[in-house]
Design an enzyme around this catalytic site. Structure first.
Site, PDB file in Angstrom:
ATOM      1  N   CYS A 195       0.797  -1.229   0.000  1.00 30.80           N
ATOM      2  CA  CYS A 195       0.000   0.000   0.000  1.00 30.80           C
ATOM      3  C   CYS A 195       0.829   1.279   0.000  1.00 30.80           C
ATOM      4  O   CYS A 195       0.399   2.308  -0.528  1.00 30.80           O
ATOM      5  CB  CYS A 195      -0.922   0.043   1.226  1.00 30.80           C
ATOM      6  N   CYS A 236       1.564   3.862  -3.062  1.00 29.92           N
ATOM      7  CA  CYS A 236       0.548   4.819  -3.531  1.00 29.92           C
ATOM      8  C   CYS A 236       0.079   5.762  -2.424  1.00 29.92           C
ATOM      9  O   CYS A 236      -0.300   6.901  -2.693  1.00 29.92           O
ATOM     10  CB  CYS A 236      -0.676   4.079  -4.067  1.00 29.92           C
ATOM     11  N   HIS A 237       0.035   5.260  -1.200  1.00 29.09           N
ATOM     12  CA  HIS A 237      -0.586   6.073  -0.143  1.00 29.09           C
ATOM     13  C   HIS A 237       0.446   6.746   0.767  1.00 29.09           C
ATOM     14  O   HIS A 237       0.064   7.532   1.639  1.00 29.09           O
ATOM     15  CB  HIS A 237      -1.530   5.205   0.697  1.00 29.09           C
ATOM     16  N   MET A 247      -7.466   1.739  -7.728  1.00 26.91           N
ATOM     17  CA  MET A 247      -7.060   0.856  -6.621  1.00 26.91           C
ATOM     18  C   MET A 247      -7.357  -0.591  -7.049  1.00 26.91           C
ATOM     19  O   MET A 247      -8.479  -0.897  -7.464  1.00 26.91           O
ATOM     20  CB  MET A 247      -7.885   1.247  -5.394  1.00 26.91           C
ATOM     21  N   HIS A 305       6.042  11.118 -10.600  1.00 26.42           N
ATOM     22  CA  HIS A 305       6.143   9.649 -10.524  1.00 26.42           C
ATOM     23  C   HIS A 305       7.100   9.134 -11.589  1.00 26.42           C
ATOM     24  O   HIS A 305       8.294   9.222 -11.423  1.00 26.42           O
ATOM     25  CB  HIS A 305       4.743   9.051 -10.646  1.00 26.42           C
ATOM     26  N   HIS A 331       0.274   7.552 -16.350  1.00 25.95           N
ATOM     27  CA  HIS A 331       1.309   6.594 -15.942  1.00 25.95           C
ATOM     28  C   HIS A 331       2.047   6.160 -17.196  1.00 25.95           C
ATOM     29  O   HIS A 331       1.721   5.140 -17.812  1.00 25.95           O
ATOM     30  CB  HIS A 331       0.676   5.393 -15.222  1.00 25.95           C
TER      31      HIS A 331
HETATM   32 FE1  DHE Z   1       6.316   0.907 -10.318  1.00 23.57          FE
HETATM   33  C1  DHE Z   1       8.565   2.160 -12.576  1.00 23.57           C
HETATM   34  C2  DHE Z   1       6.841   3.558  -8.315  1.00 23.57           C
HETATM   35  C3  DHE Z   1       3.660  -0.055  -8.434  1.00 23.57           C
HETATM   36  C4  DHE Z   1       6.235  -2.047 -11.933  1.00 23.57           C
HETATM   37  N1  DHE Z   1       7.449   2.578 -10.450  1.00 23.57           N
HETATM   38  C5  DHE Z   1       8.313   2.912 -11.465  1.00 23.57           C
HETATM   39  C6  DHE Z   1       8.921   4.170 -11.155  1.00 23.57           C
HETATM   40  C7  DHE Z   1       8.439   4.556  -9.949  1.00 23.57           C
HETATM   41  C8  DHE Z   1       7.515   3.555  -9.502  1.00 23.57           C
HETATM   42  C9  DHE Z   1       8.807   5.800  -9.190  1.00 23.57           C
HETATM   43  C10 DHE Z   1       9.930   4.893 -12.027  1.00 23.57           C
HETATM   44  C11 DHE Z   1      11.316   4.394 -11.734  1.00 23.57           C
HETATM   45  C12 DHE Z   1      12.356   5.089 -12.555  1.00 23.57           C
HETATM   46  O1  DHE Z   1      12.173   5.258 -13.767  1.00 23.57           O
HETATM   47  O2  DHE Z   1      13.372   5.467 -11.983  1.00 23.57           O
HETATM   48  N2  DHE Z   1       5.376   1.632  -8.680  1.00 23.57           N
HETATM   49  C13 DHE Z   1       5.765   2.723  -8.009  1.00 23.57           C
HETATM   50  C14 DHE Z   1       4.913   2.927  -6.879  1.00 23.57           C
HETATM   51  O3  DHE Z   1       5.060   3.796  -5.976  1.00 23.57           O
HETATM   52  C15 DHE Z   1       3.771   2.029  -7.027  1.00 23.57           C
HETATM   53  C16 DHE Z   1       2.596   2.818  -7.557  1.00 23.57           C
HETATM   54  C17 DHE Z   1       3.288   1.349  -5.778  1.00 23.57           C
HETATM   55  C18 DHE Z   1       4.302   0.547  -5.022  1.00 23.57           C
HETATM   56  O4  DHE Z   1       3.985   0.101  -3.937  1.00 23.57           O
HETATM   57  O5  DHE Z   1       5.411   0.356  -5.479  1.00 23.57           O
HETATM   58  C19 DHE Z   1       4.298   1.093  -8.100  1.00 23.57           C
HETATM   59  N3  DHE Z   1       5.138  -0.763 -10.207  1.00 23.57           N
HETATM   60  C20 DHE Z   1       4.113  -0.947  -9.384  1.00 23.57           C
HETATM   61  C21 DHE Z   1       3.498  -2.225  -9.569  1.00 23.57           C
HETATM   62  O6  DHE Z   1       2.520  -2.680  -8.930  1.00 23.57           O
HETATM   63  C22 DHE Z   1       4.201  -2.888 -10.679  1.00 23.57           C
HETATM   64  C23 DHE Z   1       3.266  -3.073 -11.857  1.00 23.57           C
HETATM   65  C24 DHE Z   1       4.770  -4.271 -10.330  1.00 23.57           C
HETATM   66  C25 DHE Z   1       5.523  -4.267  -9.053  1.00 23.57           C
HETATM   67  O7  DHE Z   1       6.723  -4.047  -9.101  1.00 23.57           O
HETATM   68  O8  DHE Z   1       4.894  -4.416  -8.025  1.00 23.57           O
HETATM   69  C26 DHE Z   1       5.281  -1.868 -10.977  1.00 23.57           C
HETATM   70  N4  DHE Z   1       7.217   0.195 -11.958  1.00 23.57           N
HETATM   71  C27 DHE Z   1       7.087  -1.071 -12.424  1.00 23.57           C
HETATM   72  C28 DHE Z   1       7.965  -1.246 -13.557  1.00 23.57           C
HETATM   73  C29 DHE Z   1       8.622  -0.032 -13.766  1.00 23.57           C
HETATM   74  C30 DHE Z   1       8.139   0.857 -12.739  1.00 23.57           C
HETATM   75  C31 DHE Z   1       8.086  -2.532 -14.375  1.00 23.57           C
HETATM   76  C32 DHE Z   1       9.666   0.295 -14.832  1.00 23.57           C
HETATM   77  C33 DHE Z   1       8.995   0.519 -16.138  1.00 23.57           C
HETATM   78  C34 DHE Z   1       9.972   0.708 -17.246  1.00 23.57           C
HETATM   79  O9  DHE Z   1       9.681   0.224 -18.354  1.00 23.57           O
HETATM   80  O10 DHE Z   1      11.017   1.326 -17.039  1.00 23.57           O
END
Ligand code: DHE
Length: 655
Positions: free
Chosen positions: A150, A153-154, A203, A443, A490
């Site tokens: 959680c 996001c929160h 969510m 983000h 996103h």
């Molecule tokens: Fe991510 C990128 C944060 C949930 C998979 N994610 C990013 C980036 C951030 C971020 C800040 C950019 C990084 C960068 O470029 O330096 N992500 C977050 C969260 O805060 C969030 C919303 C909730 C959390 O608890 O983390 C979150 N993210 C997810 C997922 O649920 C995903 C789908 C699977 C997982 O990891 O749990 C997920 N995020 C990804 C992926 C990228 C990503 C695969 C990189 C994408 C790319 O092609 O570069």
């Protein structure tokens, strides 16, 4: 005729009356009960309750007395239509800019049940919510679940970011910026319904999709009504203790043992087992699986492509050397309790030299040696104030980071405060920051790539809870502007294409909107379209996370893993869509898996698209031209794949 009614007769009549009225009452009650279930499960409770106004939506106490039933019916049925002409609806829209009343697709009967529930709530007295606090062991368990699922996001301190605040009582830091709050007003039942079913605003349906059990949902509903726990520091001394140089640079292969094959390797995150698999993109063989930290988030390549950097949600950072026949973990460290981003230095003269880790908690970033991960310096960003109000903020997390290929700096994006820093690393122990104002809740984002130039000058980043994309000019080192896009953009790293009508555009999808937006990005050749949304494509559902293309491709692929939309009783989150760049329309939807799929990556040649079967432990490989399934990778080692990173595409920022 004897009109006298005997006592027995009165008793009978009263009984009959009581029977009818109670059955009418119980019918009304039954409808109100059905309405309550719909209210909680379809997402109404995410924005409304029956106490005070929330920043996300108005209190519904007294709503059936304030407005007539006809309006309510039309409003719930199709808010966008009502907003076109109705002044009251337009006023509401202005008063609650952080949320759009959504069309939930309810039937007339369902709407009538919801209205019965609203009437019932209006007739009942003030709502007093109570909850059973967690004991110590339950609190610890819930704290871990909150961190795992959680807090991204929160917020670690629960002040809200992409998702609303989850503090027990309402808190507003800077007027509209932190929506929600007041979990105690919502009450356990409504909170459980939201956590179980998800919301149309993005969510995920944690319970319904089996990611949390009924017991865990109950724990979380109660946890968020309690005060959040404090966050400990993580400083240089501790980071040095965590640092582990497994193989010194001098002891690593002197020559590339893969004979250049590594340039088409894929690093695939095996999320739930905290590992990364290295797969040869040519032979499709798994070469090695290495530890990479809890719920590993992303991988980035060093400029040369030789190294993969991994970052775990627990702040563990790893360095994988791809020159080994079986790629190997050569260094690890831990610089945060919670992190999402890592990158390498890519400027001329600094290739592969340094790495940066951005922390969610504590609020800081680290510069590490690029070949050993030795911590060199740490900078706090906790003092970064709200870009607009200059208010102090309870939490400022480092979100996305990208490396400039021209100048020795990384762009780091500060989520809550809305600042973009250009962090010069030429003196890595004393980095210099150029600070640019953007907008809150920064983000993810990516570079603009113009077709006739290799220079990456503009960077776009989502201010996601503000529904904006912000454009940084890294040549001039200034912010161009933040422009309105759909709800909760996103982009991932986004997609760069040339639109037949509007020239070069950068493409983003949205978590909270069923649209894909194209933004004009060539101010020199197409100044009339630059930094404007020039095309919006309606797609099947909100809940998109990633879009992807390749310079060779005529397609943009998009997923919908956070979609809570159902078709014939099944979630559409197992589908992906493909946009035809030449027509600007959705060409087709592909049912990749019965379960949730996420994220795309092209192979080095740009012929194949790899998609993660997040919940069915597979990687689906599609031919980008024919859109036909070519191959499925599976194996005991392949668990919960999420992000995939091709070495060439990642080191050269091709997307
Ligand atoms: Fe991510 C990128 C944060 C949930 C998979 N994610 C990013 C980036 C951030 C971020 C800040 C950019 C990084 C960068 O470029 O330096 N992500 C977050 C969260 O805060 C969030 C919303 C909730 C959390 O608890 O983390 C979150 N993210 C997810 C997922 O649920 C995903 C789908 C699977 C997982 O990891 O749990 C997920 N995020 C990804 C992926 C990228 C990503 C695969 C990189 C994408 C790319 O092609 O570069």
């Amino acid at each position: 005729m004897n009109t006298k009614i005997s006592t027995l007769g009165w008793g009978f009549i009263i009984g009959l009356f009581a029977f009818f009225s109670s059955s009418i009452f119980s019918q009304a009650n039954e409808k109100a009960n059905k309405g309550k279930v719909i209210f909680n499960s379809k997402g109404c409770a995410a924005c409304h309750d029956f106490s005070a106004d929330k920043v996300t939506g108005p209190s519904l106490k007294g709503v059936t007395q304030r407005v007539n039933e006809d309006f309510l019916k039309k409003w719930i049925k199709n808010p966008d239509e009502v907003k076109k002409t109705d002044k009251y609806a337009q006023k509401l829209d202005k008063k609650f800019p952080n949320s759009n009343m959504l069309n939930l697709g309810l039937s007339d009967e369902e709407i009538s049940f919801v209205i019965e529930y609203l009437k019932f709530m209006d007739q009942s007295g003030p709502v007093k919510q109570t909850f059973v606090p967690l004991n110590k062991a339950q609190f610890e368990e819930a704290k871990q679940i909150y961190f795992n699922k959680c807090s991204g996001c929160h917020g670690a301190k629960r002040w809200g970011a992409t998702g609303p605040s989850l503090l027990p009582t309402s808190h507003i830091v800077s007027a509209k910026e932190v929506p929600g709050g007041g979990t105690r007003d919502k009450g356990t039942e409504a909170l459980k319904a939201i956590i179980w079913n998800g919301t149309p605003a993005g969510m995920p349906p944690w319970g319904k999709e089996g990611m949390l059990t009924e017991r865990e949902v109950d724990l979380m509903a109660r946890y968020v009504q309690m005060d959040p726990p404090p966050i400990p520091k993580l400083e240089m001394g501790e980071a040095k203790k965590f640092w582990n140089l497994i193989v010194k640079p001098s002891e690593r292969p002197k020559e590339d043992e893969s004979n250049g094959a590594y340039k088409n390797y894929f690093g695939v995150i095996l999320r739930d087992i905290g590992k990364v698999a290295i797969i040869d993109g040519t032979t499709k063989k798994m070469l090695s699986v290495v530890d990479s930290g809890f719920a590993t988030h992303i991988l980035r390549s060093s400029h040369s492509g030789r190294y993969f950097y991994t970052i775990g949600r627990d702040g563990k950072v790893g360095l994988i050397d791809l020159w080994y026949k079986a790629p190997k973990l050569v260094a690890t460290g831990r610089t945060c309790w919670d992190a999402r981003s890592v990158d390498s230095s890519k400027a001329p003269g600094f290739e592969d030299k340094y790495a940066i880790v951005g922390c969610y908690t504590p609020n800081q970033y680290w510069i590490l040696d690029g070949e050993t991960l030795e911590p060199l310096s740490v900078r706090s960003v906790a003092d970064s104030r709200d870009w607009a109000t200059n208010n102090k903020l309870p939490e400022v997390r480092v979100a996305s980071i990208v490396a400039s290929e021209n100048k020795p700096f990384w762009i780091i994006n500060l989520k809550e405060s809305g600042w973009v820093y250009l962090v010069y690393y030429d003196n890595p122990r004393k980095p210099r920051e150029i600070r640019l104002k953007a907008d809150n809740f920064l983000h993810d984002g990516g570079w603009v790539k113009l077709p006739d130039s290799n220079e990456k000058r503009y960077f776009l980043v989502a201010a996601n809870a503000k529904n904006k994309m912000c454009i940084v000019d890294t040549k001039e080192e200034k912010m161009i502007s933040c422009i309105d896009v759909g709800k909760i953009p996103h982009p991932g790293r986004g997609a760069n294409i040339v639109d037949p009508q509007y020239g070069p555009v950068y493409v983003t999808g949205h978590i909270g909107d069923d649209r894909i937006d194209f933004i004009g990005v060539d101010p020199e050749k197409y100044p009339q379209y630059a930094w404007k949304v020039v095309r919006t494509i309606k797609v099947k559902s909100a809940g998109n996370l990633f879009v992807k293309t390749h310079p060779k491709s005529k397609h943009i692929w998009f997923d919908m893993p956070l979609s809570s939309k159902e078709e014939k009783g099944k979630f559409v989150n197992g589908q992906v869509g493909v946009i035809d760049i030449t027509t600007g329309e959705v060409k087709t939807y592909i049912q990749v898996s019965p379960k949730r799929v996420v994220h795309f990556e092209y192979d080095k040649a740009g012929n194949e698209v790899w998609i993660s079967g997040w919940l069915d432990n597979k990687i689906y490989i599609y031919d980008d031209k024919t859109l036909k399934l070519k191959q499925v990778i599976k194996g005991d080692w392949l668990k919960t794949p999420t992000g995939k990173f091709n070495v060439t595409n990642t080191s050269k920022d091709i997307y």
